[in-house]
Scaffold this active site. Structure first.
Site: not given
Ligand code: FAD
Ligand code: PHB
Length: 390
Positions: A72, A201, A292, A296, A384
Site C-alpha cells: 500500500h 482512518y 493500535p 506499530k 506510519y
Molecule cells: P505476542 O504476540 O503477544 O506474543 C507473546 C507470546 O507469548 C504469545 O504467543 C503468548 O501465548 C506467549 N506467552 C504468554 N505468556 C507465556 C508464558 N507464561 N509462557 C510461555 N509463553 C507465553 N501491531 C502492528 O504493528 N500493526 C497493527 O496493525 C496492529 N494491529 C493490532 C490490532 C489488534 C486488534 C491488536 C490486539 C494488536 C494489534 N497490533 C498491531 C499489536 C501486535 O499484535 C502486538 O504488538 C504483537 O503481537 C507483539 O508481539 P510479541 O511477540 O511481542 O507479543
Molecule cells: C488491521 O488491519 O488489523 C489494522 C490496520 C491498521 C491499524 C490497526 C489494525 O492501525
C-alpha cells in the site's frame, strides 16, 4: 535441557529472535504457552512497515509475504464528509507499507523454525524464570505433564503483555509509564472484498472507524466502542449499520459479507524501563504496548529483537558486553517515538468521552492541517511507514 538463549513466547518477537539467532549459529529453545493452532489463528496486526518486510526478506522468510502481501502506497483520512489521501512514496522518499496478517507472519516463522530442527515447544505451562542475576539463569516449565528445566546463558522475555517474565523482575527495578484510554475497538473480519483499495482512518461524531483488509476477499473493520463493550449487544446487522453510518460518503458503498471473527480490544499505552534485569531481556509487548491506531505494535516487537539479536551475537562471538548493556536505551528511543505517534493518532481520531466542542474543533483543525500541508502529512507518513533512524 541446555541452550544458549531461552526464549519465552512464540509471538512475532520470540520467533523472529529465534530465527535471527539461528542465522548467527546461536542455539535457542522457544517455550510457548499456547498450542500451535491457536497462535497461528490469533488475528491481530495487519500492517508491516517497510523495515519489517525487508528484515523478514533478509532472514529468508519473506517468500509468501512478497507473493501474497498487499503493498500500500497510502492511506485515507476521512473527516467532515471527505476523504483525503496521504501518499507515502512522495512524502517519504519512496517507502510503503505491506498489509499481511500477523498470523501469516507467525505461520511463516514457525515453519522456518521447524525447518531448522531447533526446539520450539508448544503448550508449555508453569513457566518460571530463575537466577537471572547470576551467570547461570534457568527457566522452569511443565511440558507433556513433566516438569523440565532449561539452563541457558540468557533469557529473552518475549511473552507479551500478560506474560511472566516482566512480572518475575523484583519490585522497584522497573519504572512503569502508562495511559489507559476510555474506549476500545470492536473488530470484525468479514468474507467480503475490501470496499476501498487502501486503509481508511475515519473520524466521525459517532466515533472512530477503520477500514482495513487481509486479502482481496477478506475485509477487516473496526469501530470505536466502550472498552468493556458487550459483544452480545452487537448482532451482525447492527455492526454493519454502524460501519455504514460512520464511513458514509456520497457514491461509496460498504461491501457486506459473512462475519467470521468478532472481538473487542481495549487500548492502552504502556512502557517499562529498563527492559533488562541481569541476564533477562524483555522485548515486544512484554515491555511496551501502544494503542493500535498507529499500527506499530508488531513492528516495534520486530525492531526490538533485531537489536537484541545483534547484541547477543556480539557477546557470543566476541565476548562484547557493551551492546547488551546498551540494549534497553537503544530500543527505547524507537519505542518512545512510536508511543508518541500512536498516542497522537489515537487522540486525533477518536471521540473523547467527556470531551466538549472545543476538543472536537481542535481534532478537526489537526486533521485539516495533516490533509492540507505536505509538511504535516510527511510527519504522519514517515512515522506510519516506519522511521529508518530514530
Ligand atoms: P505476542 O504476540 O503477544 O506474543 C507473546 C507470546 O507469548 C504469545 O504467543 C503468548 O501465548 C506467549 N506467552 C504468554 N505468556 C507465556 C508464558 N507464561 N509462557 C510461555 N509463553 C507465553 N501491531 C502492528 O504493528 N500493526 C497493527 O496493525 C496492529 N494491529 C493490532 C490490532 C489488534 C486488534 C491488536 C490486539 C494488536 C494489534 N497490533 C498491531 C499489536 C501486535 O499484535 C502486538 O504488538 C504483537 O503481537 C507483539 O508481539 P510479541 O511477540 O511481542 O507479543
Ligand atoms: C488491521 O488491519 O488489523 C489494522 C490496520 C491498521 C491499524 C490497526 C489494525 O492501525
Amino acid at each position: 535441557m541446555r541452550t544458549e538463549v531461552g526464549i519465552v513466547g512464540a509471538g512475532p518477537a520470540g520467533l523472529v529472535l529465534a530465527h535471527l539467532l539461528h542465522l548467527r549459529g546461536i542455539d535457542s529453545v522457544v517455550l510457548e504457552a499456547r498450542g500451535r493452532e491457536y497462535v497461528e489463528r490469533r488475528i491481530r496486526a495487519g500492517v508491516l512497515e517497510q523495515g519489517t518486510v525487508d528484515l523478514l526478506d533478509e532472514m529468508g522468510v519473506g517468500e509468501r509475504l512478497r507473493r501474497e502481501g498487499l503493498v500500500h502506497e497510502g492511506i485515507e483520512l476521512q473527516f467532515g464528509g471527505e476523504r483525503h489521501r496521504i501518499d507515502f512514496p512522495s512524502l517519504t522518499g519512496g517507502r510503503a507499507i505491506t498489509v499481511y496478517g500477523q498470523q501469516e507472519v507467525v505461520k511463516d516463522l514457525i515453519a522456518a523454525r521447524i525447518e531448522t530442527g531447533r526446539p520450539l515447544l508448544f503448550e508449555v505451562g508453569d513457566v518460571t524464570v530463575n537466577g537471572v542475576e547470576t551467570d547461570a539463569p534457568s527457566i522452569g516449565f511443565v511440558h507433556d505433564g513433566e516438569r523440565g528445566e532449561l539452563r541457558c546463558e540468557f533469557v529473552a522475555g518475549c511473552d507479551g503483555y500478560h506474560g511472566v517474565c516482566r512480572e518475575s523482575i523484583p519490585a522497584g527495578v522497573l519504572t512503569e509509564f502508562s495511559r489507559e484510554y476510555p474506549f476500545g475497538w470492536l473488530g470484525i473480519l468479514a468474507e467480503a472484498p475490501p470496499s476501498n483499495d487502501e486503509l481508511i482512518y475515519c473520524y466521525h461524531e459517532r466515533g472512530f472507524a477503520l477500514h482495513s483488509m487481509r486479502s482481496p476477499t477478506l475485509t477487516r473493520l473496526y469501530l470505536q466502542c466502550r472498552p468493556d463493550e458487550d459483544l452480545d449487544e452487537w448482532p451482525d446487522d447492527r455492526i454493519w449499520d454502524e460501519l455504514e453510518r460512520r464511513f458514509a460518503l456520497e457514491g461509496w458503498m460498504l461491501n457486506r459479507g459473512e462475519i467470521v471473527e468478532k472481538g473487542v480490544t481495549g487500548m492502552r499505552s504502556f512502557v517499562v524501563e529498563p527492559m533488562q534485569f541481569g541476564r533477562l531481556f524483555l522485548a515486544g509487548d512484554a515491555a511496551h504496548i501502544v494503542p493500535p491506531t498507529g499500527a506499530k505494535g508488531l513492528n516495534l516487537a520486530v525492531a526490538d529483537v533485531r537489536i537484541l539479536a545483534d547484541a547477543l551475537a556480539a557477546w557470543f562471538e566476541h565476548g562484547d558486553e557493551s551492546r547488551l548493556a546498551g540494549y534497553s536505551a537503544e530500543v527505547l528511543r524507537r519505542i518512545w517515538r512510536a508511543e508518541h505517534f500512536s498516542w497522537w493518532m489515537t487522540s486525533m481520531l477518536h471521540r473523547l468521552e467527556g470531551g466538549d466542542a472545543f476538543d472536537v474543533k481542535l481534532q478537526l483543525a489537526q486533521l485539516a492541517y495533516v490533509a492540507s500541508s505536505p509538511r504535516a502529512a510527511a510527519s504522519l507518513a514517515e512515522n506510519y511507514v516506519g522511521l529508518e533512524r530514530v
